[in-house]
Design an enzyme around this catalytic site. Sequence first.
Site, PDB file in Angstrom:
ATOM      1  NE  ARG A  59      35.774  43.833  60.261  1.00 17.78           N
ATOM      2  CZ  ARG A  59      34.720  44.073  59.484  1.00 17.78           C
ATOM      3  NH1 ARG A  59      34.831  44.031  58.193  1.00 17.78           N
ATOM      4  NH2 ARG A  59      33.547  44.361  60.008  1.00 17.78           N
ATOM      5  CB  THR A  60      37.343  40.074  66.006  1.00 16.76           C
ATOM      6  OG1 THR A  60      37.479  41.456  65.723  1.00 16.76           O
ATOM      7  CG2 THR A  60      38.262  39.708  67.149  1.00 16.76           C
TER       8      THR A  60
HETATM    9  C1  NCD Z   1      35.847  46.935  66.150  1.00 14.02           C
HETATM   10  C2  NCD Z   1      35.267  46.466  67.465  1.00 14.02           C
HETATM   11  O1  NCD Z   1      34.536  45.474  67.525  1.00 14.02           O
HETATM   12  O2  NCD Z   1      35.600  47.102  68.454  1.00 14.02           O
HETATM   13  N1  NCD Z   1      35.682  46.003  65.130  1.00 14.02           N
HETATM   14  C3  NCD Z   1      36.664  45.059  64.950  1.00 14.02           C
HETATM   15  O3  NCD Z   1      36.909  44.253  65.804  1.00 14.02           O
HETATM   16  N2  NCD Z   1      37.362  45.103  63.804  1.00 14.02           N
HETATM   17  C4  NCD Z   1      35.403  48.300  65.756  1.00 14.02           C
HETATM   18  C5  NCD Z   1      33.931  48.596  65.649  1.00 14.02           C
HETATM   19  O4  NCD Z   1      33.084  47.733  65.865  1.00 14.02           O
HETATM   20  O5  NCD Z   1      33.629  49.728  65.329  1.00 14.02           O
END
Ligand code: NCD
Length: 310
Positions: A59-60
């Site tokens: 996602r990021t």
């Molecule tokens: C999170 C992260 O990478 O900290 N994921 C994200 O960026 N949406 C949460 C996770 O990995 O649990």
Amino acid sequence: MVSKSDFKGKHFISMGDYSRAQLDYILDVADEMVELEKQGSEMARGKVLASLFFEPSTRTRLSFESAMFRLGGSVTTVADPMTSSAKKGESFEDTIRTVMNYVDIIAMRHPDNDAALRAAKVSSVPYINGGSGTWEHPTQTMLDLHCIRYAKGGIDGLTIGMVGDLKNGRTVHSLLKALRNYNVKVYCIAPDALKMKPEVIEEVKDKVEVVEVSDLPKTMPMLDVVYMTRVQRERFASQEEYDKVKDSYIMDRNMIQKHGKKDVVIMHPLPRVNEISTDVDDLPNAWYFRQVKHGIYARMAVIALALGVY
Ligand code: NCD
């Protein structure tokens, strides 16, 4: 008075750095991005974003990249550390010193807690923290706040529960630091081994009411928003330690219908493992997939402001 110059050319490192007015300003810009995301924009035309992800991400990374494309800019990316010169022994600082010559802005994820602060010291272009070890993940918080505002019509007055791995989860560290600016009550719901990092509590405790508990069903009736988190397996020393706590809390249909407010908002930064049962997915309370969309608006806002093109 907050203005664009608060953000232009600046790094985006920690939620501890922002005032209420600045957060609201970014969220208002994100509101404007809702329309621009649909129409497309040429705001960042000619600008290049480097997305450097030295830890797994779906996602990021994709939402940073999509946000830049939606703003009319371009992207160059390293998604696999095995293919970069870090593998040849290049220092982290030298990687940043190199990449900043190619691009106008850097979004990066790195396993070290101090990566974002170290990068900010050497980068001559805005550095956006896309996750720095277990320390912080500030753009996730901007999307979380944007989603809460959208789901609940505002943030003030809410009771918010954070559930799960509050020790190793960087999303909740950033979220709690941001919430110190709002008139909210926060329940940190975790087993002893995964309690919220004391230094984060220390940083916010004079500004926001934080209650640490371990019983989810008992706390559930008080909550307007429940922010579930994944137990961060990759931060555990052994499988055995992970197994002891991995299923500490499971949000399921029964938990919501028996203990939750009717309009409780269930969020999760994702990926989920099994802390939210799939039988929640078709309840109107399930916001975690809608939450993802706010990542585009929030990151378009952060990028446009940092580039000074908004
Ligand atoms: C999170 C992260 O990478 O900290 N994921 C994200 O960026 N949406 C949460 C996770 O990995 O649990």
